[in-house]
Scaffold this motif. Structure first.
Motif, PDB file in Angstrom:
ATOM      1  N   GLU A  91       0.862  -1.173   0.000  1.00  0.00           N
ATOM      2  CA  GLU A  91       0.000   0.000   0.000  1.00  0.00           C
ATOM      3  C   GLU A  91       0.904   1.230   0.000  1.00  0.00           C
ATOM      4  OE1 GLU A  91      -3.829  -1.594   2.452  1.00  0.00           O
ATOM      5  OE2 GLU A  91      -2.077  -0.994   3.594  1.00  0.00           O
ATOM      6  N   PHE A  92       0.417   2.321  -0.566  1.00  0.00           N
ATOM      7  CA  PHE A  92       1.219   3.528  -0.727  1.00  0.00           C
ATOM      8  C   PHE A  92       0.851   4.564   0.314  1.00  0.00           C
ATOM      9  CE2 PHE A  92       1.794   7.802  -2.490  1.00  0.00           C
ATOM     10  CZ  PHE A  92       3.151   7.765  -2.758  1.00  0.00           C
ATOM     11  N   PHE A  93       1.868   5.269   0.847  1.00  0.00           N
ATOM     12  CA  PHE A  93       1.676   6.451   1.680  1.00  0.00           C
ATOM     13  C   PHE A  93       2.634   7.515   1.172  1.00  0.00           C
ATOM     14  CE2 PHE A  93       2.846   9.156   5.324  1.00  0.00           C
ATOM     15  CZ  PHE A  93       1.602   9.700   5.573  1.00  0.00           C
ATOM     16  N   GLY A  94       2.097   8.697   0.862  1.00  0.00           N
ATOM     17  CA  GLY A  94       2.932   9.742   0.298  1.00  0.00           C
ATOM     18  C   GLY A  94       2.749  11.078   0.973  1.00  0.00           C
ATOM     19  N   ILE A  95       3.802  11.888   0.897  1.00  0.00           N
ATOM     20  CA  ILE A  95       3.806  13.246   1.431  1.00  0.00           C
ATOM     21  C   ILE A  95       4.314  14.179   0.341  1.00  0.00           C
ATOM     22  CG2 ILE A  95       4.788  14.820   3.152  1.00  0.00           C
ATOM     23  CD1 ILE A  95       5.338  12.314   4.910  1.00  0.00           C
ATOM     24  N   SER A  96       3.568  15.240   0.080  1.00  0.00           N
ATOM     25  CA  SER A  96       4.030  16.347  -0.761  1.00  0.00           C
ATOM     26  C   SER A  96       3.894  17.597   0.091  1.00  0.00           C
ATOM     27  CB  SER A  96       3.185  16.482  -2.029  1.00  0.00           C
ATOM     28  OG  SER A  96       3.369  15.367  -2.864  1.00  0.00           O
ATOM     29  N   GLN A  97       4.904  18.460   0.048  1.00  0.00           N
ATOM     30  CA  GLN A  97       4.947  19.595   0.964  1.00  0.00           C
ATOM     31  C   GLN A  97       5.563  20.791   0.267  1.00  0.00           C
ATOM     32  OE1 GLN A  97       7.483  18.622   4.257  1.00  0.00           O
ATOM     33  NE2 GLN A  97       6.677  20.245   5.556  1.00  0.00           N
ATOM     34  N   SER A  98       4.940  21.965   0.446  1.00  0.00           N
ATOM     35  CA  SER A  98       5.475  23.170  -0.165  1.00  0.00           C
ATOM     36  C   SER A  98       5.047  24.412   0.609  1.00  0.00           C
ATOM     37  CB  SER A  98       4.995  23.298  -1.618  1.00  0.00           C
ATOM     38  OG  SER A  98       5.542  24.458  -2.212  1.00  0.00           O
ATOM     39  N   ALA A  99       5.897  25.421   0.570  1.00  0.00           N
ATOM     40  CA  ALA A  99       5.545  26.737   1.101  1.00  0.00           C
ATOM     41  C   ALA A  99       5.165  27.663  -0.046  1.00  0.00           C
ATOM     42  CB  ALA A  99       6.714  27.322   1.888  1.00  0.00           C
ATOM     43  N   HIS A 100       5.002  27.093  -1.242  1.00  0.00           N
ATOM     44  CA  HIS A 100       4.679  27.861  -2.446  1.00  0.00           C
ATOM     45  C   HIS A 100       3.456  27.275  -3.154  1.00  0.00           C
ATOM     46  CE1 HIS A 100       9.019  28.299  -1.711  1.00  0.00           C
ATOM     47  NE2 HIS A 100       8.867  29.520  -2.181  1.00  0.00           N
ATOM     48  N   ALA A 101       2.645  26.532  -2.451  1.00  0.00           N
ATOM     49  CA  ALA A 101       1.539  25.804  -3.071  1.00  0.00           C
ATOM     50  C   ALA A 101       0.558  26.740  -3.767  1.00  0.00           C
ATOM     51  CB  ALA A 101       0.798  24.977  -2.033  1.00  0.00           C
ATOM     52  N   THR A 102       0.098  26.298  -4.915  1.00  0.00           N
ATOM     53  CA  THR A 102      -0.961  26.993  -5.647  1.00  0.00           C
ATOM     54  C   THR A 102      -2.110  26.005  -5.825  1.00  0.00           C
ATOM     55  OG1 THR A 102      -0.139  26.267  -7.804  1.00  0.00           O
ATOM     56  CG2 THR A 102       0.743  28.360  -6.935  1.00  0.00           C
ATOM     57  N   THR A 103      -3.264  26.523  -6.177  1.00  0.00           N
ATOM     58  CA  THR A 103      -4.411  25.647  -6.426  1.00  0.00           C
ATOM     59  C   THR A 103      -4.101  24.673  -7.556  1.00  0.00           C
ATOM     60  OG1 THR A 103      -5.898  27.401  -5.689  1.00  0.00           O
ATOM     61  CG2 THR A 103      -6.870  25.625  -6.981  1.00  0.00           C
ATOM     62  N   GLY A 104      -3.419  25.150  -8.594  1.00  0.00           N
ATOM     63  CA  GLY A 104      -3.047  24.282  -9.715  1.00  0.00           C
ATOM     64  C   GLY A 104      -2.099  23.175  -9.295  1.00  0.00           C
ATOM     65  N   TRP A 105      -1.126  23.495  -8.426  1.00  0.00           N
ATOM     66  CA  TRP A 105      -0.184  22.486  -7.942  1.00  0.00           C
ATOM     67  C   TRP A 105      -0.918  21.410  -7.156  1.00  0.00           C
ATOM     68  CZ3 TRP A 105       1.513  21.318  -2.849  1.00  0.00           C
ATOM     69  CH2 TRP A 105       2.624  20.479  -2.773  1.00  0.00           C
ATOM     70  N   ILE A 106      -1.829  21.841  -6.275  1.00  0.00           N
ATOM     71  CA  ILE A 106      -2.602  20.881  -5.473  1.00  0.00           C
ATOM     72  C   ILE A 106      -3.448  20.003  -6.393  1.00  0.00           C
ATOM     73  CG2 ILE A 106      -4.434  20.648  -3.748  1.00  0.00           C
ATOM     74  CD1 ILE A 106      -3.269  23.225  -2.431  1.00  0.00           C
ATOM     75  N   ASP A 107      -4.127  20.607  -7.365  1.00  0.00           N
ATOM     76  CA  ASP A 107      -4.935  19.826  -8.305  1.00  0.00           C
ATOM     77  C   ASP A 107      -4.088  18.830  -9.084  1.00  0.00           C
ATOM     78  OD1 ASP A 107      -7.291  21.029  -7.547  1.00  0.00           O
ATOM     79  OD2 ASP A 107      -7.381  22.397  -9.253  1.00  0.00           O
ATOM     80  N   ASP A 108      -2.883  19.234  -9.510  1.00  0.00           N
ATOM     81  CA  ASP A 108      -1.991  18.323 -10.237  1.00  0.00           C
ATOM     82  C   ASP A 108      -1.563  17.153  -9.367  1.00  0.00           C
ATOM     83  OD1 ASP A 108      -2.121  19.777 -12.565  1.00  0.00           O
ATOM     84  OD2 ASP A 108      -0.180  20.770 -12.279  1.00  0.00           O
ATOM     85  N   LYS A 109      -1.319  17.397  -8.083  1.00  0.00           N
ATOM     86  CA  LYS A 109      -0.910  16.328  -7.174  1.00  0.00           C
ATOM     87  C   LYS A 109      -2.046  15.349  -6.906  1.00  0.00           C
ATOM     88  CE  LYS A 109       3.336  17.331  -6.142  1.00  0.00           C
ATOM     89  NZ  LYS A 109       4.400  16.416  -6.509  1.00  0.00           N
TER      90      LYS A 109
END
Length: 189
Positions: A91-109
């Motif tokens: 099973e997969f567990f992932g973390i993505s983290q940014s101090a520059h997040a945009t709505t587009g970046w979140i949608d892409d992730k």
């Protein structure tokens, strides 16, 4: 067709048949997946360039680190830390983290399907999404001081916002995902 062309054609076909026969007779050995990635070591290196402390999870020895990398933001202008683990049940567990997040970046992730819902993990409000890969995604925002961790490398990066975004994802049961997410979220409270 000339005799020379026919002979060359038969010769090539015979060679291909021999190669395929050899591959069929000699099955490939089962390779045990070894990523060779030490997530805590990579996170320590990333902490010298990130505008935040990179998140990790205290993964059991039976888990494998699938990837751990810093995306400098050269392609999407969103510098981000990404780490993924595979459990003993694959099973997969992932973390993505940014101090520059945009709505587009979140949608892409996430590649969301449907509408988000709000939930609480470790007494912190998070947005819950389901992605087109059927994984559950929990998006958490945290206030942070973007100048607190500034380094020389960060001075050349885009100006971080005063919030840090965590995207926690998993293919496991939601209760297990919430427990893992709580461990990560508690690092920032």
């Amino acid at each position: 067709m000339s005799q020379t062309a026919k002979a060359m054609t038969y010769s090539v076909l015979a060679s291909i048949a021999i190669v395929f026969a050899w591959m069929a007779i000699n099955p490939q050995p089962e390779m045990e997946y070894e990523s060779g990635v030490d997530a805590p070591v990579v996170a320590e290196e990333v902490s010298t360039v990130a505008a935040f402390t990179p998140a990790t999870v205290n993964a059991p020895e039976s888990w494998r680190t699938n990837f751990a990398r810093w995306n400098s933001g050269s392609s999407d202008e969103v510098p981000a830390w990404n780490v993924g683990y595979l459990t003993e049940e694959d099973e997969f567990f992932g973390i993505s983290q940014s101090a520059h997040a945009t709505t587009g970046w979140i949608d892409d992730k996430i590649s969301p399907v449907g509408e988000p819902t709000e939930t609480t993990v470790a007494n912190h409000e998070v947005t819950r999404w389901v992605g087109d890969d059927d994984h559950i995604y929990l998006v958490a925002e945290f206030d942070h001081d973007p100048d607190a961790l500034e380094t020389v490398e960060q001075a050349e990066a885009p100006e971080p916002s005063e919030s840090m975004t965590l995207i926690l994802s998993g293919s496991m049961e939601e209760q297990t995902l919430h427990q893992l997410a709580a461990e990560v979220i508690n690092q920032y409270r």
